[in-house]
Design a protein around this motif. Structure first.
Motif, PDB file in Angstrom:
ATOM      1  N   LYS A 194      28.664  74.710 -15.486  1.00  0.00           N
ATOM      2  CA  LYS A 194      28.736  76.034 -16.316  1.00  0.00           C
ATOM      3  C   LYS A 194      30.429  75.904 -16.454  1.00  0.00           C
ATOM      4  O   LYS A 194      31.173  75.608 -15.555  1.00  0.00           O
ATOM      5  CB  LYS A 194      28.673  77.148 -15.847  1.00  0.00           C
ATOM      6  N   GLY A 195      31.031  76.397 -17.633  1.00  0.00           N
ATOM      7  CA  GLY A 195      32.361  76.590 -17.903  1.00  0.00           C
ATOM      8  C   GLY A 195      32.961  77.887 -17.318  1.00  0.00           C
ATOM      9  O   GLY A 195      31.934  78.883 -17.439  1.00  0.00           O
ATOM     10  N   GLY A 225      35.460  74.905 -27.161  1.00  0.00           N
ATOM     11  CA  GLY A 225      35.451  75.208 -25.665  1.00  0.00           C
ATOM     12  C   GLY A 225      33.998  74.661 -25.108  1.00  0.00           C
ATOM     13  O   GLY A 225      34.206  74.227 -23.988  1.00  0.00           O
ATOM     14  N   HIS A 226      32.808  74.881 -25.515  1.00  0.00           N
ATOM     15  CA  HIS A 226      31.744  74.629 -24.967  1.00  0.00           C
ATOM     16  C   HIS A 226      31.796  72.973 -25.078  1.00  0.00           C
ATOM     17  O   HIS A 226      31.226  72.337 -23.990  1.00  0.00           O
ATOM     18  CB  HIS A 226      30.437  74.855 -25.937  1.00  0.00           C
ATOM     19  N   SER A 247      32.502  82.428 -28.473  1.00  0.00           N
ATOM     20  CA  SER A 247      31.273  82.265 -29.730  1.00  0.00           C
ATOM     21  C   SER A 247      31.613  83.896 -30.581  1.00  0.00           C
ATOM     22  O   SER A 247      31.625  83.838 -31.641  1.00  0.00           O
ATOM     23  CB  SER A 247      29.949  82.448 -29.451  1.00  0.00           C
ATOM     24  N   ALA A 263      37.909  76.145 -17.533  1.00  0.00           N
ATOM     25  CA  ALA A 263      38.052  76.104 -18.892  1.00  0.00           C
ATOM     26  C   ALA A 263      39.629  75.558 -19.253  1.00  0.00           C
ATOM     27  O   ALA A 263      40.423  75.641 -18.404  1.00  0.00           O
ATOM     28  CB  ALA A 263      38.359  77.596 -19.971  1.00  0.00           C
ATOM     29  N   ARG A 304      35.813  80.844 -17.759  1.00  0.00           N
ATOM     30  CA  ARG A 304      37.185  81.099 -18.553  1.00  0.00           C
ATOM     31  C   ARG A 304      38.067  82.243 -17.831  1.00  0.00           C
ATOM     32  O   ARG A 304      38.035  81.730 -16.663  1.00  0.00           O
ATOM     33  CB  ARG A 304      36.760  81.805 -19.916  1.00  0.00           C
ATOM     34  N   TYR A 306      41.330  76.580 -24.566  1.00  0.00           N
ATOM     35  CA  TYR A 306      40.256  77.161 -25.029  1.00  0.00           C
ATOM     36  C   TYR A 306      39.738  78.308 -23.944  1.00  0.00           C
ATOM     37  O   TYR A 306      38.682  79.011 -24.043  1.00  0.00           O
ATOM     38  CB  TYR A 306      38.889  76.048 -24.698  1.00  0.00           C
ATOM     39  N   ILE A 347      33.696  71.405 -22.092  1.00  0.00           N
ATOM     40  CA  ILE A 347      32.721  71.510 -20.721  1.00  0.00           C
ATOM     41  C   ILE A 347      31.789  70.315 -21.009  1.00  0.00           C
ATOM     42  O   ILE A 347      31.458  69.841 -19.929  1.00  0.00           O
ATOM     43  CB  ILE A 347      32.226  72.905 -20.474  1.00  0.00           C
ATOM     44  N   PRO A 362      23.547  75.290 -19.568  1.00  0.00           N
ATOM     45  CA  PRO A 362      22.918  76.122 -20.334  1.00  0.00           C
ATOM     46  C   PRO A 362      23.797  77.376 -20.980  1.00  0.00           C
ATOM     47  O   PRO A 362      25.125  77.512 -20.461  1.00  0.00           O
ATOM     48  CB  PRO A 362      22.010  76.949 -19.215  1.00  0.00           C
ATOM     49  N   GLY A 363      23.474  77.908 -22.065  1.00  0.00           N
ATOM     50  CA  GLY A 363      24.206  78.945 -22.646  1.00  0.00           C
ATOM     51  C   GLY A 363      23.356  79.456 -23.800  1.00  0.00           C
ATOM     52  O   GLY A 363      22.484  78.756 -24.285  1.00  0.00           O
ATOM     53  N   SER A 364      24.079  80.380 -24.656  1.00  0.00           N
ATOM     54  CA  SER A 364      23.472  80.829 -25.798  1.00  0.00           C
ATOM     55  C   SER A 364      23.918  80.041 -26.994  1.00  0.00           C
ATOM     56  O   SER A 364      23.222  79.919 -27.988  1.00  0.00           O
ATOM     57  CB  SER A 364      23.798  82.249 -26.320  1.00  0.00           C
ATOM     58  N   TYR A 365      25.157  79.736 -27.005  1.00  0.00           N
ATOM     59  CA  TYR A 365      25.582  78.728 -28.052  1.00  0.00           C
ATOM     60  C   TYR A 365      25.493  79.138 -29.423  1.00  0.00           C
ATOM     61  O   TYR A 365      24.957  78.336 -30.290  1.00  0.00           O
ATOM     62  CB  TYR A 365      25.058  77.077 -27.956  1.00  0.00           C
ATOM     63  N   ASP A 416      34.574  85.970 -16.748  1.00  0.00           N
ATOM     64  CA  ASP A 416      33.322  85.111 -16.425  1.00  0.00           C
ATOM     65  C   ASP A 416      32.884  85.124 -15.255  1.00  0.00           C
ATOM     66  O   ASP A 416      31.510  84.961 -15.053  1.00  0.00           O
ATOM     67  CB  ASP A 416      33.600  83.618 -16.916  1.00  0.00           C
ATOM     68  N   LYS A 434      22.207  89.538 -24.559  1.00  0.00           N
ATOM     69  CA  LYS A 434      23.030  89.314 -25.567  1.00  0.00           C
ATOM     70  C   LYS A 434      22.667  89.786 -26.902  1.00  0.00           C
ATOM     71  O   LYS A 434      23.137  89.696 -27.856  1.00  0.00           O
ATOM     72  CB  LYS A 434      23.612  87.806 -25.517  1.00  0.00           C
ATOM     73  N   LEU A 474      38.683  81.343 -25.814  1.00  0.00           N
ATOM     74  CA  LEU A 474      37.533  81.115 -27.019  1.00  0.00           C
ATOM     75  C   LEU A 474      36.239  81.442 -26.687  1.00  0.00           C
ATOM     76  O   LEU A 474      35.725  80.811 -25.697  1.00  0.00           O
ATOM     77  CB  LEU A 474      37.882  79.622 -27.368  1.00  0.00           C
TER      78      LEU A 474
HETATM   79  P1  ADP Z   1      29.745  82.696 -24.974  1.00  0.00           P
HETATM   80  O1  ADP Z   1      30.098  83.529 -23.777  1.00  0.00           O
HETATM   81  O2  ADP Z   1      30.790  82.096 -25.527  1.00  0.00           O
HETATM   82  O3  ADP Z   1      28.342  83.397 -25.638  1.00  0.00           O
HETATM   83  P2  ADP Z   1      27.546  81.115 -23.908  1.00  0.00           P
HETATM   84  O4  ADP Z   1      26.674  82.007 -23.341  1.00  0.00           O
HETATM   85  O5  ADP Z   1      27.157  80.160 -24.897  1.00  0.00           O
HETATM   86  O6  ADP Z   1      29.065  81.597 -24.009  1.00  0.00           O
HETATM   87  O7  ADP Z   1      28.066  80.219 -22.843  1.00  0.00           O
HETATM   88  C1  ADP Z   1      27.648  79.040 -22.079  1.00  0.00           C
HETATM   89  C2  ADP Z   1      28.676  78.486 -21.069  1.00  0.00           C
HETATM   90  O8  ADP Z   1      29.750  77.982 -21.784  1.00  0.00           O
HETATM   91  C3  ADP Z   1      29.045  79.600 -20.217  1.00  0.00           C
HETATM   92  O9  ADP Z   1      29.149  78.906 -18.738  1.00  0.00           O
HETATM   93  C4  ADP Z   1      30.401  79.860 -20.521  1.00  0.00           C
HETATM   94  O10 ADP Z   1      31.409  80.328 -19.547  1.00  0.00           O
HETATM   95  C5  ADP Z   1      30.903  78.716 -20.974  1.00  0.00           C
HETATM   96  N1  ADP Z   1      31.990  78.783 -22.031  1.00  0.00           N
HETATM   97  C6  ADP Z   1      31.763  79.197 -23.260  1.00  0.00           C
HETATM   98  N2  ADP Z   1      33.046  79.230 -23.850  1.00  0.00           N
HETATM   99  C7  ADP Z   1      33.897  78.423 -23.122  1.00  0.00           C
HETATM  100  C8  ADP Z   1      35.338  78.062 -23.401  1.00  0.00           C
HETATM  101  N3  ADP Z   1      35.956  78.367 -24.243  1.00  0.00           N
HETATM  102  N4  ADP Z   1      35.821  77.193 -22.300  1.00  0.00           N
HETATM  103  C9  ADP Z   1      34.856  76.870 -21.203  1.00  0.00           C
HETATM  104  N5  ADP Z   1      33.614  77.435 -20.881  1.00  0.00           N
HETATM  105  C10 ADP Z   1      33.089  77.989 -21.906  1.00  0.00           C
END
Ligand code: ADP
Length: 162
Positions: free
Chosen positions: A90-91, A17-18, A131, A122, A93, A126, A21, A8-11, A97, A43, A129
């Motif tokens: 989830k990733g 980086g996403h 969004s 991560a 960083r 990345y 993962i 999951p994420g906002s992307y 995070d 957000k 890195l």
């Molecule tokens: P952001 O913080 O970039 O807006 P999102 O809410 O879209 O990220 O994040 C979705 C998931 O991806 C989260 O678990 C976030 O920790 C992980 N994530 C975001 N950027 C990276 C990255 N560069 N490397 C690893 N994981 C990442």
């Protein structure tokens, strides 16, 4: 039975980086559903619509087997249940995070103790890195071609010119 994971994420928008993962999750599970949040409470307003964010991911994961993207506007754990996933991947960083993820983990665990969250560190290249960082770079005309998929770089440049 096939093992399904949700990422999951906002992307807003998806970054390399996403994708790192997502591809690592794809190597661990039979199916990965990239879940795009369509109700960003924390957000604020997103630059791209949920449809656009999903389309960018679908384009970027075209060659990854068993990966698809979908938007959702429920609890993450509800989405996970709906698609038959037992795992949220989830990733993580930098330290920043960690606090947020720890809080989310405990909230999710209260809602649905049967769903486990797994964290992938991560990749070093990345680690810094995000969004929002990419959007800021793009506003000031910075080089983003090595940070996001080509379609995202193109659309960011168009969007921010307006
Ligand atoms: P952001 O913080 O970039 O807006 P999102 O809410 O879209 O990220 O994040 C979705 C998931 O991806 C989260 O678990 C976030 O920790 C992980 N994530 C975001 N950027 C990276 C990255 N560069 N490397 C690893 N994981 C990442």
């Amino acid at each position: 039975m096939s093992e399904i994971a949700v990422c999951p994420g906002s992307y807003d928008p998806v970054t390399n980086g996403h994708l790192d993962i997502i591809s690592r999750a794809a190597a661990l599970y039979d199916e990965v559903v990239v879940a795009v949040v369509n109700h960003p409470v924390r957000k604020g307003k997103t630059l791209f619509t949920a449809e656009e964010r999903v389309a960018f991911i679908e384009e970027a994961v075209r060659d990854m087997k068993g990966v698809r993207a979908e938007s959702f506007r429920t609890l993450v754990v509800e989405f996970a249940e709906r698609v038959g996933a037992k795992v949220i991947v989830k990733g993580l960083r930098a330290i920043s995070d960690f606090e947020y993820e720890l809080e989310m983990n405990q909230l999710n665990r209260q809602q649905a103790p049967q769903i486990e969250s797994i964290y992938l560190m991560a990749s070093p290249k990345y680690s810094f890195l995000s969004s929002s960082g990419v959007k800021e770079l793009a506003i000031f005309g910075g080089e983003i071609d090595n940070l996001v998929p080509p379609i995202v770089a193109k659309r960011l440049q168009e969007e921010l010119k307006r």
